[in-house]
Design a protein around this motif. Structure first.
Motif, PDB file in Angstrom:
ATOM      1  N   LEU A 125     -32.223  -1.434 -11.907  1.00 34.27           N
ATOM      2  CA  LEU A 125     -31.794  -2.115 -10.679  1.00 34.27           C
ATOM      3  C   LEU A 125     -31.671  -1.134  -9.508  1.00 34.27           C
ATOM      4  N   MET A 253     -37.960 -14.198 -16.784  1.00 33.27           N
ATOM      5  CA  MET A 253     -38.197 -12.916 -16.122  1.00 33.27           C
ATOM      6  C   MET A 253     -39.688 -12.618 -16.027  1.00 33.27           C
ATOM      7  N   ALA A 256     -41.222 -14.996 -13.398  1.00 35.58           N
ATOM      8  CA  ALA A 256     -40.815 -14.577 -12.058  1.00 35.58           C
ATOM      9  C   ALA A 256     -41.551 -13.314 -11.627  1.00 35.58           C
ATOM     10  N   LEU A 280     -39.825  -9.327  -3.821  1.00 37.97           N
ATOM     11  CA  LEU A 280     -38.551  -9.246  -4.549  1.00 37.97           C
ATOM     12  C   LEU A 280     -37.772 -10.551  -4.428  1.00 37.97           C
ATOM     13  N   ILE A 281     -37.783 -11.166  -3.250  1.00 40.56           N
ATOM     14  CA  ILE A 281     -37.130 -12.470  -3.078  1.00 40.56           C
ATOM     15  C   ILE A 281     -37.792 -13.523  -3.967  1.00 40.56           C
ATOM     16  N   PHE A 283     -39.275 -12.900  -6.799  1.00 39.75           N
ATOM     17  CA  PHE A 283     -38.855 -12.602  -8.174  1.00 39.75           C
ATOM     18  C   PHE A 283     -37.470 -13.174  -8.461  1.00 39.75           C
ATOM     19  N   LEU A 284     -36.535 -12.969  -7.546  1.00 39.26           N
ATOM     20  CA  LEU A 284     -35.187 -13.498  -7.744  1.00 39.26           C
ATOM     21  C   LEU A 284     -35.181 -15.021  -7.704  1.00 39.26           C
ATOM     22  N   PHE A 287     -35.739 -17.200 -10.934  1.00 40.61           N
ATOM     23  CA  PHE A 287     -34.675 -17.495 -11.891  1.00 40.61           C
ATOM     24  C   PHE A 287     -33.990 -18.829 -11.591  1.00 40.61           C
ATOM     25  N   GLY A 292     -35.896 -22.442  -6.437  1.00 41.32           N
ATOM     26  CA  GLY A 292     -35.989 -21.037  -6.050  1.00 41.32           C
ATOM     27  C   GLY A 292     -37.387 -20.637  -5.628  1.00 41.32           C
ATOM     28  N   PHE A 364     -28.224 -20.031 -10.360  1.00 42.77           N
ATOM     29  CA  PHE A 364     -28.898 -19.127 -11.281  1.00 42.77           C
ATOM     30  C   PHE A 364     -28.567 -19.443 -12.739  1.00 42.77           C
TER      31      PHE A 364
END
Length: 395
Positions: A125, A253, A256, A280-281, A283-284, A287, A292, A364
């Motif tokens: 992270l 994961m 994503a 990155l947004i 990817f998040l 979830f 999303g 989430f």
């Protein structure tokens, strides 16, 4: 005289016995009033149409279920930071369990293996955060200028295409700014929220370490406290739920990551600024199923519109649609096992409920909680059906 008195005594005794017998015979009749009333109630219930009886029974069950869910929701709202921390901890534990098992196969102690797993998570992270900042920090200055130009082009496009004048558009923008300013959080509330978030993150990390280290011994301790068929049902339901959570976390994961790579490459080829943060947004956002991915794609398209104009925005929109269609129709059925897939309507309801209860964090964790709960209930029901259909050993 003596005979007459004896006869009179005999008659008196017989009369008394007769009276008592009559009273005794009447007593049961008087006691049958309550059973007759109960019988009348049952007859009145049986006299109702079957549809009315079904509606009454289902309505009563629905009231009980709604009341129970309401109480659970109230408790979840009151303990939202703790509930979210526990949900995130279980999610990360299921995600990192293969890493822990690999380290345990190397004959590392349980505590050392759990500590290395947590440190690996923090390293990944932190490394991703530093990489994103180093690669995109220089783009923010350029993006501000491009955003001003893009917003001006968007303004010209709206006023020339739609029946909206410049004054009306300015008034709408001013109203939006006023509304956002009026709904801005106060500093005290913001500080409290930040403190709760930091506390939840720290609690999740500590619980993650202990679950990785002692999760299996704690589960075996619970099973040893049960006896009879309940132990078998609980053991199988726990295994199914844990496998479901692990498959969901790793599959989500992977999907994503594929979405983020595909959309990120498209944005890089289109020369859209801040392609890495947008990836990155994405990817998040992966979830949070359905919602999303849609929100992340909309953010990427809006940035492309503001920075590069309508043509590049349309190409970015086409790339987002193609990547999400390939993911939803090809990759998800292959990566996600059948037992962890839920109907889209169930996903939408779960995400909405989680968002209303705990905001973004609730969105989430709502879907994995729903998937695990469904699989556990299904396992318990199958056990009960097998127990009913199994022939008795005394026959």
């Amino acid at each position: 005289m003596t005979a007459t008195a004896g006869a009179a005594g005999t008659l008196g005794t017989a009369g008394a016995l007769g009276t008592a017998g009559t009273a005794g015979a009447m007593a049961p009749g008087a006691g049958t009033v309550a059973p007759q009333a109960g019988t009348g109630t049952r007859q009145a219930w049986a006299g109702l149409p079957w549809l009315v009886r079904s509606v009454v029974l289902w309505s009563a069950c629905l009231v009980v279920v709604v009341a129970g869910l309401y109480l659970v929701g109230k408790v979840a709202v009151l303990l939202a930071p703790l509930a979210i921390a526990l949900a995130v901890t279980f999610f990360l534990t299921a995600l990192l369990d293969p890493v822990l098992l690999l380290l345990r196969r190397l004959r590392l102690p349980a505590a050392l293996a759990a500590l290395l797993t947590v440190l690996l998570l923090l390293g990944v992270l932190g490394g991703v955060g530093v990489l994103v900042w180093n690669l995109t920090a220089s783009q923010f200055g350029e993006l501000s200028q491009e955003l001003d130009q893009g917003l001006q082009r968007s303004r010209d496009f709206v006023t020339s295409t739609l029946p909206v004048t410049d004054s009306q558009l300015d008034k709408l923008i001013q109203q939006t700014r006023d509304g956002l300013g009026g709904s801005a959080p106060d500093p005290v509330g913001g500080a409290r929220t930040v403190t709760e978030i930091l506390g939840s993150v720290l609690l999740s990390l500590v619980l993650l370490f202990f679950l990785l280290k002692d999760g299996r011994p704690m589960w075996h301790w619970v099973l040893r406290r049960m006896t009879g068929p309940n132990r078998d049902v609980t053991a199988e339901a726990g295994q199914v739920g844990w496998r479901t959570l692990g498959a969901y976390s790793r599959g989500t994961m992977l999907i994503a990551a594929i979405d983020a790579i595909g959309i990120g490459l498209a944005l890089v080829l289109l020369r859209v600024p801040l392609a890495l943060p947008l990836a990155l947004i994405t990817f998040l956002g992966g979830f949070v199923p359905i919602i999303g991915a849609t929100v992340a794609g909309a953010v990427a398209v809006l940035v492309a519109l503001a920075a590069k104009g309508p043509a590049v925005a349309l190409l970015a929109l086409a790339a987002v649609i193609v990547v999400q269609q390939v993911e939803g129709n090809l990759l998800e059925p292959l990566v996600m096992k059948r037992q962890v897939r839920l109907h889209p309507a169930v996903i939408l309801v779960a995400v909405t409920a989680g968002t209303l209860i705990a905001g973004v964090a609730g969105a989430f964790v709502s879907v994995p909680i729903t998937a695990v709960t469904y699989r556990v209930i299904d396992t318990v029901q199958r056990h009960r059906q097998d127990a009913v259909g199994r022939p008795s050993t005394t026959d």
